[in-house]
Design a protein around this motif. Structure first.
Motif, PDB file in Angstrom:
ATOM      1  N   GLU A 130       0.829  -1.193   0.000  1.00 46.47           N
ATOM      2  CA  GLU A 130       0.000   0.000   0.000  1.00 46.47           C
ATOM      3  C   GLU A 130       0.871   1.254   0.000  1.00 46.47           C
ATOM      4  OE1 GLU A 130      -3.377   2.491   0.222  1.00 46.47           O
ATOM      5  OE2 GLU A 130      -3.158   0.373  -0.310  1.00 46.47           O
ATOM      6  N   PHE A 131       1.944   1.210   0.753  1.00 47.84           N
ATOM      7  CA  PHE A 131       2.852   2.354   0.845  1.00 47.84           C
ATOM      8  C   PHE A 131       3.471   2.674  -0.512  1.00 47.84           C
ATOM      9  CE2 PHE A 131       7.213   3.911   1.497  1.00 47.84           C
ATOM     10  CZ  PHE A 131       6.942   5.088   2.179  1.00 47.84           C
ATOM     11  N   SER A 133       2.391   1.984  -3.460  1.00 50.95           N
ATOM     12  CA  SER A 133       1.389   2.462  -4.419  1.00 50.95           C
ATOM     13  C   SER A 133       1.124   3.956  -4.258  1.00 50.95           C
ATOM     14  CB  SER A 133       0.089   1.678  -4.252  1.00 50.95           C
ATOM     15  OG  SER A 133      -0.512   1.965  -2.996  1.00 50.95           O
ATOM     16  N   GLN A 134       1.472   4.519  -3.086  1.00 46.70           N
ATOM     17  CA  GLN A 134       1.271   5.943  -2.811  1.00 46.70           C
ATOM     18  C   GLN A 134       2.515   6.778  -3.137  1.00 46.70           C
ATOM     19  OE1 GLN A 134      -1.480   7.443  -1.087  1.00 46.70           O
ATOM     20  NE2 GLN A 134      -2.702   5.593  -0.855  1.00 46.70           N
ATOM     21  N   ARG A 135       3.610   6.158  -3.551  1.00 46.78           N
ATOM     22  CA  ARG A 135       4.886   6.860  -3.675  1.00 46.78           C
ATOM     23  C   ARG A 135       5.448   6.779  -5.089  1.00 46.78           C
ATOM     24  NH1 ARG A 135       3.675   8.546   0.405  1.00 46.78           N
ATOM     25  NH2 ARG A 135       4.270  10.407  -0.713  1.00 46.78           N
ATOM     26  N   GLU A 136       4.605   6.900  -6.091  1.00 47.60           N
ATOM     27  CA  GLU A 136       5.025   6.707  -7.474  1.00 47.60           C
ATOM     28  C   GLU A 136       6.101   7.696  -7.917  1.00 47.60           C
ATOM     29  OE1 GLU A 136       1.633   6.706  -9.953  1.00 47.60           O
ATOM     30  OE2 GLU A 136       0.819   4.823  -9.157  1.00 47.60           O
ATOM     31  N   ASP A 138       8.366   9.082  -5.909  1.00 47.07           N
ATOM     32  CA  ASP A 138       9.474   9.103  -4.950  1.00 47.07           C
ATOM     33  C   ASP A 138      10.474   7.978  -5.229  1.00 47.07           C
ATOM     34  OD1 ASP A 138       8.200  11.214  -3.723  1.00 47.07           O
ATOM     35  OD2 ASP A 138       7.219   9.967  -2.213  1.00 47.07           O
ATOM     36  N   SER A 269      -4.969   1.472   6.818  1.00 46.60           N
ATOM     37  CA  SER A 269      -5.432   2.848   7.026  1.00 46.60           C
ATOM     38  C   SER A 269      -4.564   3.600   8.032  1.00 46.60           C
ATOM     39  CB  SER A 269      -6.892   2.837   7.496  1.00 46.60           C
ATOM     40  OG  SER A 269      -7.001   2.163   8.735  1.00 46.60           O
ATOM     41  N   GLN A 272      -1.961   6.069   6.688  1.00 48.79           N
ATOM     42  CA  GLN A 272      -2.341   7.327   6.073  1.00 48.79           C
ATOM     43  C   GLN A 272      -1.683   8.508   6.778  1.00 48.79           C
ATOM     44  OE1 GLN A 272      -4.088   7.568   3.200  1.00 48.79           O
ATOM     45  NE2 GLN A 272      -3.423   9.701   3.304  1.00 48.79           N
ATOM     46  N   TYR A 275       1.721   8.837   5.363  1.00 48.31           N
ATOM     47  CA  TYR A 275       1.673   9.463   4.040  1.00 48.31           C
ATOM     48  C   TYR A 275       1.540  10.979   4.183  1.00 48.31           C
ATOM     49  CZ  TYR A 275       0.285   4.686   2.711  1.00 48.31           C
ATOM     50  OH  TYR A 275       0.217   3.334   2.531  1.00 48.31           O
ATOM     51  N   THR A 276       0.699  11.406   5.105  1.00 47.54           N
ATOM     52  CA  THR A 276       0.488  12.844   5.306  1.00 47.54           C
ATOM     53  C   THR A 276       1.772  13.531   5.756  1.00 47.54           C
ATOM     54  OG1 THR A 276      -1.819  12.421   5.919  1.00 47.54           O
ATOM     55  CG2 THR A 276      -0.883  14.561   6.531  1.00 47.54           C
ATOM     56  N   ASP A 279       4.153  13.625   2.695  1.00 42.99           N
ATOM     57  CA  ASP A 279       3.694  14.524   1.644  1.00 42.99           C
ATOM     58  C   ASP A 279       3.943  15.990   1.992  1.00 42.99           C
ATOM     59  OD1 ASP A 279       2.880  12.457   0.060  1.00 42.99           O
ATOM     60  OD2 ASP A 279       0.797  12.477   0.770  1.00 42.99           O
TER      61      ASP A 279
END
Length: 329
Positions: A130-131, A133-136, A138, A269, A272, A275-276, A279
């Protein structure tokens, strides 16, 4: 900007001039032999002509040949149009993920949606999927640690390889112990080659150090001196005891020293918040390269050539059709 790829093909424009200066080509016609030629010529009412004549093309024929030749030369010169130069920058963040492969990561204190018990290491793999998939945009590096810590992958945006490395990881691959301090030390050494000023280590562990040559708290002090932020993700049930217990006090101290945060990962979850935090970091420029659009234009004169040839064929067919109709009448 407009230019020709092969401008020297323009020399071919001189060839028609040389052809025009060459002696005229005479074409022979069949002659009629007759003993009384003068009387025959008077009866036929035809004018006398030489035995060889110079063919003079009609205006449309001459124009067609000129246009065809110019179009072919232009196509051979290969005209191109260059657009404005665009500079493309590869931006993102660089971070390291340290994964605990100690024996305690085999504990089954998680359950999936169907109630099937899962090992801690399997939960870590799911969270990292999941991690990633959020860091394309990076670049992520990977550290595995047990009795010792090992750099599995330097900073990379090749997440296919990272996922493959994660899939191959398993408990006790680096030994049954837990060397959290050594993992932080490996991260500090690798961050010396980073291109970003904001350096982040995500430590995924059950939080009980057993084998570090470099004590975790001292390693955290060392990381803080180098400006490295450590976010710790506690894997497992906080109520666990014995070898499977999570040392939350140590993880909180590491986070306090480096300006990070400690999370208890019960499901995807919970990440998240990580991620915040990430980001909010200012992305850095990894690489830049220039792109200049190139538009090939040679197919335009080629299109003109094809159109002219089709037009000439159409004219010839029409003339043949008229001649055939006259002959039938």
């Amino acid at each position: 900007m407009f230019e020709f790829t092969y401008p020297w093909f323009a020399l071919a424009l001189v060839l028609p001039i040389l052809v025009a200066l060459a002696p005229a080509h005479l074409t022979r016609f069949r002659a009629v032999k007759h003993s009384h030629f003068e009387q025959f010529q008077a009866l036929s009412q035809q004018k006398l002509s030489k035995g060889a004549v110079k063919l003079t093309p009609l205006f449309w024929q001459r124009s067609l040949v000129i246009l065809l030749y110019l179009s072919l030369v232009l196509a051979a010169m290969r005209p191109v149009y260059w657009g404005e130069v665009n500079t493309i920058e590869t931006q993102g963040r660089e971070m390291l993920v340290a994964v605990d492969l100690s024996g305690s990561m085999e504990a089954r204190d998680f359950a999936d949606e169907e109630g099937i018990e899962q090992r801690r290491i399997d939960v870590v793999k799911n969270l990292l999927e999941e991690f990633l998939s959020q860091r394309e945009s990076d670049r992520v590096g990977l550290i595995a640690f047990g009795d010792a810590a090992y750099l599995q992958s330097p900073f990379t945006s090749d997440f296919i390889t990272l996922r493959q490395l994660l899939a191959e990881m398993d408990v006790r691959m680096a030994g049954p112990g837990t060397a959290i301090g050594d993992a932080i030390g490996v991260a500090v050494n690798h961050f010396e080659h980073a291109q970003t000023t904001h350096q982040t280590l995500i430590l995924m562990t059950d939080g009980r150090d057993t084998n570090s040559n470099f004590p975790p708290i001292e390693a955290a002090h060392f990381a803080a001196e180098h400006g490295i932020t450590i976010h710790s993700i506690a894997i497992g049930d906080p109520a666990s005891v014995g070898e499977e217990a999570i040392d939350m006090e140590m993880l909180n101290r590491i986070a306090d020293l480096t300006g990070g945060v400690v999370f208890e990962a019960q499901d995807a979850s919970d990440l998240q918040q990580v991620y915040t935090q990430i980001d909010q970091l200012e992305p850095a420029v990894f690489d830049s390269y220039s792109v200049r659009p190139k538009l090939e234009l040679y197919y335009y004169p080629i299109g003109v050539v094809l159109a002219l040839i089709l037009t000439a064929l159409l004219v010839v067919l029409l003339k043949l059709s008229r001649n055939i109709n006259k002959g039938e009448k």
